[in-house]
Write a protein that holds these residues in place. Structure first.
Motif: not given
Length: 337
Positions: A24, A27, A32
């Motif tokens: 996470t 990202r 992202s």
């Protein structure tokens, strides 16, 4: 000599602080969209608290510097390309940087995801940033200032940074002088089209107008808030005319708004300066091409860009520079007053 940089936190440490997985964090760092809002907020907070710099930045730092700086404009694309001020600042910064080992990158902050720009700047892609047109809502730059050298073009609305480096004019004095030109013509019922009140220039130019009116023993006839664009100056002036506002002098906080106001006055049959005396700040193409040409307070944005770039590069190289650099202005008398 600069002090050695402290060891950087890792993805794992950031993940543990944020209470999320390493993936996470990765990202979020890479921009992202596949991250929930609460998780992204936790990761970004952990990054700030830990002063985390991604590995690609660490590799660059190990080699020295990226030799790249960013010029960030937190405005929409249409406004950027329509405003000659921005072009002049970019030109000045580019001219200075051309004579150094650094490259200049232009970043237009997106309205849909302003944090995207911040993530890019935090990612070790540049050694520092020039920030133009700063708004009160741009909280991300206050946090970024503790991680990356910044120089602002115009008074920043961030008040909680330890060190803030600004290149600007004295907007209060500029607005006061422009308003005094109107008063000197014997005008006593003064209106103002002010700039955005979430920006330093917008606030300070309103203050300067109010000071000049007060010093003359007058009361403002009317004050309306625009957004520094010709369209807002035109719209507000139409509203003032339709409401039968009583004024014989107008100070516009930007030449662009003055340009729009002059168009609306002409459309309604007003004569300038016979009926209304008009002045503004900014000696740009709008001031010179208006009918009649605008009396303005000139600032020199190209020189501002040069100074901003010079100060930022000196900061990156560990040199001491002044926190405030106040530029000169010049009264340009034309036919509108």
């Amino acid at each position: 000599m600069q002090e050695p940089r402290k060891p950087q936190a890792t993805l794992e440490v950031v993940a543990e602080r944020a209470g999320v997985s390493r993936a996470t964090v990765s990202r979020v760092v890479n921009g992202s969209d596949r991250v929930k809002a609460d998780a992204r907020k936790a990761v970004e907070q952990a990054i700030r608290e830990l002063n985390y710099v991604p590995n690609r930045a660490a590799r660059s730092l190990a080699q020295g510097r990226t030799n790249s700086i960013a010029l960030v404009v937190p405005e929409n694309t249409a406004k950027f390309f329509a405003d000659p001020y921005f072009a002049k600042v970019v030109q000045g910064a580019a001219q200075y940087v051309a004579g150094t080992e650094f490259m200049l990158t232009l970043l237009l902050s997106t309205e849909s995801d302003p944090a995207k720009t911040t993530r890019y700047l935090q990612g070790g892609n540049v050694d520092g940033a020039l920030v133009l047109s700063h708004h009160a809502a741009d909280r991300s730059y206050a946090d970024l200032g503790s991680l990356l050298p910044l120089v602002y073009g115009g008074r920043t609305m961030s008040t909680d940074q330890n060190e803030i480096y600004v290149v600007d004019i004295d907007n209060i004095a500029a607005a006061r002088q422009a308003t005094e030109v109107i008063i000197a013509q014997g005008r006593t019922r003064l209106a103002m089209i002010a700039g955005p009140q979430d920006m330093g220039a917008g606030l300070d130019r309103l203050t300067g107008f109010q000071q000049a009116v007060h010093n003359a023993g007058l009361e403002p006839a009317v004050i309306r808030i625009g957004d520094f664009t010709p369209a807002s100056g035109h719209r507000i002036m139409q509203q003032l005319i339709e409401s039968k506002a009583d004024f014989d002098g107008l100070f516009a906080a930007s030449a662009q708004m003055g340009f729009g106001a002059l168009q609306a006055l002409a459309e309604a049959g007003f004569k300038v300066p016979a009926d209304v005396s008009v002045t503004a700040v900014d000696d740009d193409s709008f001031a010179r091409s208006s009918t009649p040409p605008l009396t303005t307070i000139a600032q020199f944005p190209e020189r501002q860009g040069e100074i901003m770039a010079e100060l930022l590069i000196k900061r990156i190289q560990g040199e001491q520079v002044p926190e405030w650099s106040i530029m000169d202005t010049k009264l340009v008398l034309r036919d509108s007053h």
